[in-house]
Motif scaffolding. Structure first.
Motif, PDB file in Angstrom:
ATOM      1  N   ILE A 109      -3.084  -0.340  -7.353  1.00  0.00           N
ATOM      2  CA  ILE A 109      -3.410  -0.602  -6.024  1.00  0.00           C
ATOM      3  C   ILE A 109      -5.173  -1.571  -6.002  1.00  0.00           C
ATOM      4  O   ILE A 109      -5.878  -2.014  -5.208  1.00  0.00           O
ATOM      5  CB  ILE A 109      -3.761   0.315  -4.767  1.00  0.00           C
ATOM      6  CG1 ILE A 109      -4.517  -0.495  -3.186  1.00  0.00           C
ATOM      7  CG2 ILE A 109      -4.838   1.799  -5.129  1.00  0.00           C
ATOM      8  CD1 ILE A 109      -3.186  -0.802  -2.829  1.00  0.00           C
ATOM      9  N   SER A 135       3.141  -0.291   3.829  1.00  0.00           N
ATOM     10  CA  SER A 135       3.837   0.499   3.375  1.00  0.00           C
ATOM     11  C   SER A 135       5.201   0.778   3.944  1.00  0.00           C
ATOM     12  O   SER A 135       6.400   0.278   4.269  1.00  0.00           O
ATOM     13  CB  SER A 135       3.209   2.141   3.581  1.00  0.00           C
ATOM     14  OG  SER A 135       2.705   2.890   4.123  1.00  0.00           O
ATOM     15  N   GLY A 145       3.183   4.554  -1.703  1.00  0.00           N
ATOM     16  CA  GLY A 145       2.676   5.342  -3.057  1.00  0.00           C
ATOM     17  C   GLY A 145       2.658   4.672  -4.221  1.00  0.00           C
ATOM     18  O   GLY A 145       2.097   5.129  -5.277  1.00  0.00           O
ATOM     19  N   SER A 146       3.679   3.957  -4.613  1.00  0.00           N
ATOM     20  CA  SER A 146       4.181   3.728  -6.106  1.00  0.00           C
ATOM     21  C   SER A 146       2.686   2.686  -6.551  1.00  0.00           C
ATOM     22  O   SER A 146       2.695   2.963  -7.302  1.00  0.00           O
ATOM     23  CB  SER A 146       5.601   2.856  -5.899  1.00  0.00           C
ATOM     24  OG  SER A 146       5.606   1.623  -5.515  1.00  0.00           O
ATOM     25  N   CYS A 168       1.078  -1.135   0.263  1.00  0.00           N
ATOM     26  CA  CYS A 168      -0.205  -0.309  -0.103  1.00  0.00           C
ATOM     27  C   CYS A 168       0.872   1.052   0.015  1.00  0.00           C
ATOM     28  O   CYS A 168       0.575   2.490   0.460  1.00  0.00           O
ATOM     29  CB  CYS A 168      -1.028  -0.333   1.300  1.00  0.00           C
ATOM     30  SG  CYS A 168      -2.199  -1.580   1.357  1.00  0.00           S
ATOM     31  N   SER A 228      -0.084   4.085  -5.832  1.00  0.00           N
ATOM     32  CA  SER A 228      -1.298   4.539  -6.184  1.00  0.00           C
ATOM     33  C   SER A 228      -1.993   4.500  -7.112  1.00  0.00           C
ATOM     34  O   SER A 228      -1.152   3.794  -8.317  1.00  0.00           O
ATOM     35  CB  SER A 228      -1.369   6.185  -6.308  1.00  0.00           C
ATOM     36  OG  SER A 228      -0.979   6.213  -4.315  1.00  0.00           O
ATOM     37  N   GLY A 229      -3.333   4.385  -7.300  1.00  0.00           N
ATOM     38  CA  GLY A 229      -4.059   4.633  -8.569  1.00  0.00           C
ATOM     39  C   GLY A 229      -5.011   3.189  -9.199  1.00  0.00           C
ATOM     40  O   GLY A 229      -4.971   2.109  -8.511  1.00  0.00           O
ATOM     41  N   GLU A 242      -5.206   2.022   0.350  1.00  0.00           N
ATOM     42  CA  GLU A 242      -4.692   3.113  -0.342  1.00  0.00           C
ATOM     43  C   GLU A 242      -3.638   2.762  -0.522  1.00  0.00           C
ATOM     44  O   GLU A 242      -3.016   2.790   0.557  1.00  0.00           O
ATOM     45  CB  GLU A 242      -5.404   3.929   0.732  1.00  0.00           C
ATOM     46  CG  GLU A 242      -7.272   4.604   0.983  1.00  0.00           C
ATOM     47  CD  GLU A 242      -7.761   4.972  -0.593  1.00  0.00           C
ATOM     48  OE1 GLU A 242      -6.814   4.733  -2.104  1.00  0.00           O
ATOM     49  OE2 GLU A 242      -8.916   4.478  -0.742  1.00  0.00           O
ATOM     50  N   GLY A 243      -3.249   3.315  -2.027  1.00  0.00           N
ATOM     51  CA  GLY A 243      -1.761   2.953  -1.887  1.00  0.00           C
ATOM     52  C   GLY A 243      -0.834   5.112  -0.940  1.00  0.00           C
ATOM     53  O   GLY A 243      -1.560   5.957  -1.886  1.00  0.00           O
ATOM     54  N   GLU A 244       0.122   4.686  -0.501  1.00  0.00           N
ATOM     55  CA  GLU A 244       0.751   5.845   0.148  1.00  0.00           C
ATOM     56  C   GLU A 244       1.995   5.853   0.974  1.00  0.00           C
ATOM     57  O   GLU A 244       2.015   4.408   1.459  1.00  0.00           O
ATOM     58  CB  GLU A 244      -0.460   7.044   1.017  1.00  0.00           C
ATOM     59  CG  GLU A 244      -1.134   5.865   2.297  1.00  0.00           C
ATOM     60  CD  GLU A 244      -2.113   7.165   3.226  1.00  0.00           C
ATOM     61  OE1 GLU A 244      -2.589   8.015   2.674  1.00  0.00           O
ATOM     62  OE2 GLU A 244      -2.176   6.176   4.302  1.00  0.00           O
TER      63      GLU A 244
END
Length: 172
Positions: A31, A57, A24-25, A22, A27-28, A86-88
């Motif tokens: 994920i 993460s 940041g890479s 999860c 994200s969208g 979520e990706g973060e």
């Protein structure tokens, strides 16, 4: 050669651990592909299976303090948890490895650990070393997500974990 049609009571129960990147890479689209993949796995488990979902993460945390039995209520809980991911943040895959492989093992079930990640990291040697140290009776199935996956890491995770590897694109 195994039979094609196996009776449900002939299938050994499994502990299914889904470890989802999860960072940041992811994200969208990545994920979303990971979440849909885990939703399909959770819905497709056999009676007698249990499951745990671990997100990672910069750190790692599980959906529950223990694997949940495959019941309609627990599957709904798992789907809700998956939907919330979520990706973060950064990528500390080693934390996801530790969280999944250090979890107490149910000796009545086979442990399958499914890692879903784009593998955007640079400490492959450390991760593979920890897999060798902690694997025990677990099997690792690694899923690379996206167009620029770290194939070296994803391939070697599955090989070290006596499992299999698959790659998922944006439309898979």
């Amino acid at each position: 050669q195994p039979e094609v049609d196996v009776a449900g009571n002939d299938i050994m129960p499994k502990e299914m651990f889904f470890v989802v990147d999860c960072s940041g890479s992811m994200s969208g689209q990545p994920i979303e592909v990971a979440k849909e993949t885990v939703r399909q796995f959770v819905r497709g488990m056999n009676p007698g299976d249990s499951f745990q979902i671990i997100r990672f993460s910069e750190d790692a945390s599980g959906m529950s303090d223990h694997p949940l039995e495959n019941t309609p209520e627990n599957v709904a809980t798992g789907i809700s948890y998956i939907n919330s991911l979520e990706g973060e943040g950064g990528t500390m895959m080693i934390e996801g490895i530790k969280a999944a492989l250090d979890f107490p093992h149910d000796p009545e079930r086979l442990r399958f650990v499914c890692f879903l990640t784009d593998g955007y990291i640079g400490n492959e040697v450390e991760i593979l070393r920890e897999i060798h140290r902690r694997l025990g009776a677990s099997r690792i199935f690694s899923f690379g997500i996206g167009a620029a996956v770290n194939r070296y890491l994803i391939d070697h995770m599955a090989k070290a974990g006596r499992g299999a590897v698959a790659y998922l694109g944006p439309r898979d």
